[in-house]
Design a protein around this motif. Structure first.
Motif, PDB file in Angstrom:
ATOM      1  N   ALA A 167     -45.912 -26.804  79.741  1.00 45.38           N
ATOM      2  CA  ALA A 167     -47.078 -27.688  79.803  1.00 45.38           C
ATOM      3  C   ALA A 167     -46.689 -29.144  79.538  1.00 45.38           C
ATOM      4  O   ALA A 167     -47.190 -30.067  80.183  1.00 45.38           O
ATOM      5  N   ALA A 217     -46.259 -22.560  74.176  1.00 39.24           N
ATOM      6  CA  ALA A 217     -47.299 -23.322  74.862  1.00 39.24           C
ATOM      7  C   ALA A 217     -46.833 -24.690  75.367  1.00 39.24           C
ATOM      8  O   ALA A 217     -47.140 -25.082  76.504  1.00 39.24           O
ATOM      9  N   ARG A 276     -51.676 -26.492  82.032  1.00 38.07           N
ATOM     10  CA  ARG A 276     -50.961 -27.733  82.334  1.00 38.07           C
ATOM     11  C   ARG A 276     -51.253 -28.872  81.348  1.00 38.07           C
ATOM     12  O   ARG A 276     -50.951 -30.023  81.641  1.00 38.07           O
ATOM     13  N   ARG A 277     -51.836 -28.579  80.224  1.00 40.16           N
ATOM     14  CA  ARG A 277     -52.115 -29.581  79.190  1.00 40.16           C
ATOM     15  C   ARG A 277     -51.633 -29.026  77.856  1.00 40.16           C
ATOM     16  O   ARG A 277     -52.035 -27.941  77.452  1.00 40.16           O
ATOM     17  N   THR A 278     -50.811 -29.798  77.157  1.00 36.75           N
ATOM     18  CA  THR A 278     -50.138 -29.275  75.959  1.00 36.75           C
ATOM     19  C   THR A 278     -51.107 -28.884  74.863  1.00 36.75           C
ATOM     20  O   THR A 278     -51.071 -27.747  74.362  1.00 36.75           O
ATOM     21  N   SER A 329     -53.402 -26.016  75.763  1.00 39.88           N
ATOM     22  CA  SER A 329     -52.613 -24.778  75.844  1.00 39.88           C
ATOM     23  C   SER A 329     -52.307 -24.226  74.464  1.00 39.88           C
ATOM     24  O   SER A 329     -52.335 -23.005  74.246  1.00 39.88           O
ATOM     25  N   GLY A 331     -49.527 -22.340  79.087  1.00 42.96           N
ATOM     26  CA  GLY A 331     -49.176 -23.726  79.363  1.00 42.96           C
ATOM     27  C   GLY A 331     -48.972 -23.983  80.844  1.00 42.96           C
ATOM     28  O   GLY A 331     -49.335 -25.048  81.366  1.00 42.96           O
ATOM     29  N   LEU A 332     -48.388 -23.026  81.544  1.00 48.80           N
ATOM     30  CA  LEU A 332     -48.155 -23.180  82.977  1.00 48.80           C
ATOM     31  C   LEU A 332     -49.470 -23.233  83.745  1.00 48.80           C
ATOM     32  O   LEU A 332     -49.607 -23.993  84.711  1.00 48.80           O
ATOM     33  N   GLU A 386     -47.172 -32.241  82.109  1.00 45.16           N
ATOM     34  CA  GLU A 386     -48.014 -33.355  81.675  1.00 45.16           C
ATOM     35  C   GLU A 386     -47.279 -34.688  81.809  1.00 45.16           C
ATOM     36  O   GLU A 386     -47.884 -35.701  82.165  1.00 45.16           O
TER      37      GLU A 386
END
Length: 340
Positions: free
Chosen positions: A113, A109, A203-205, A208, A199-200, A117
């Motif tokens: 990401a 994840a 786009r937020r760790t 995700s 995660g792709l 970010e």
């Protein structure tokens, strides 16, 4: 202009220790390793510790078995100390079952990401590295380390379990199906790529990681419900009746009974639920007459045999590898178009 893909090892003086002993990782490979070196080195360290612990415990267990009379093993006369090794074997097997969860949530994840970010992805792709190459390397480097580590742990656990499978009901093959052989590698790679894909897209760790955890738990539930269907269910039938003094047939060693339990077999080949004539169980004659009226001639049991284990593992792993390839292809296609 200085780029992020330059190989720092090339700046070391010729003949130096660093130049001699450090592998020459260059370009995106070096960057991917350096970005995630903490997680990857941790994975390597856990693998080495796990292997050392399992080898040590297996050695102790084999010494204990060597001192035991083989005839007493077959009679179930193993010493009480052996139960401790069974518990340790089951415990470590259950710990290895968490690898897919950790691979998806903690490694997969945050992989892309985190770069999206922090803006690292935009910086890297603005250099001389194409998105395609960067995404491929980002996937390949952690996946290779994960597959190697999981494969080694699975192989050592299998080596530990093989000499004692069948010595105890707790060591039946179904308890080790998902943590031995090729299944752990395929499972870990699947959850890893699923985490990368989540995660792709998100786009937020942190988000995700939470979503990946939910998906991985769902995958685990589906797998636990479906993996037995990979095998060919076998049956044992009797035709000597089911009256007083007769008992249902015994299953082969290391076989797991399937279905609701023991069925009644009729002369026409049909099977009746074990609760048939249950209300007349207190009276042997009435119960026997009830079963005879339904033409019951014996029992029928369904089971999965241990001989199918490897075939079932490869079938399940093959399906996981196919899903992994599909998710990885999605990551590449999506990333090339909508990475930034």
């Amino acid at each position: 202009m200085t780029t992020l893909t330059r190989d720092p090892a090339r700046t070391a003086p010729a003949g130096s220790f660093r130049d001699t002993w450090i592998p020459r990782l260059g370009g995106p490979v070096w960057l991917a390793w350096r970005q995630h070196r903490a997680a990857l080195w941790t994975l390597v360290a856990v693998t080495l510790v796990g292997v050392a612990v399992m080898v040590h415990l297996r050695g102790q267990m084999m010494d204990l078995l060597a001192a035991q009379d083989p005839t007493s093993r077959r009679a179930g006369g193993l010493p009480p100390e052996f139960e401790a090794y069974i518990d340790r074997l089951l415990s470590i097997g259950s710990y290895l079952g968490y690898i897919p969860v950790l691979a998806g949530v903690l490694l997969g994840a945050p992989l892309i990401a985190g770069d999206l970010e922090t803006g690292t992805a935009k910086l890297v792709t603005s250099q001389s590295v194409s998105r395609m190459r960067w995404l491929t390397v980002k996937l390949a480097v952690p996946a290779a380390v994960l597959a190697l580590s999981t494969g080694v742990l699975s192989a050592v656990l299998t080596w530990w379990w093989n000499p004692v499978k069948g010595f105890s009901e707790g060591l039946i093959w179904t308890a080790f199906f998902s943590v031995t052989g090729v299944v752990p590698v395929a499972y870990a790679l699947l959850t890893f790529t699923v985490g990368v894909a989540v995660g792709l897209v998100l786009r937020r760790t942190l988000v995700s990681m939470v979503v990946t955890l939910g998906i991985v738990v769902a995958l685990g539930f589906v797998w636990s419900e479906l993996w037995r269907s990979l095998g060919n269910v076998m049956s044992i039938n009797t035709d000597k009746g089911v009256g007083p003094g007769l008992v249902p047939p015994e299953l082969p060693d290391q076989a797991e009974q399937q279905g609701q339990g023991t069925y009644f077999l009729t002369s026409s080949g049909d099977r009746l639920d074990w609760t048939t004539c249950l209300d007349q169980m207190e009276n042997d004659k009435a119960h026997t007459a009830c079963l005879e009226s339904k033409h019951v001639i014996g029992w029928s049991l369904d089971y999965l045999d241990v001989s199918q284990m490897q075939t079932m593992q490869w079938l399940g792993a093959g399906a996981m590898f196919a899903l992994t390839a599909a998710v990885a292809a999605f990551v590449i296609v999506w990333g090339r178009k909508r990475l930034l």
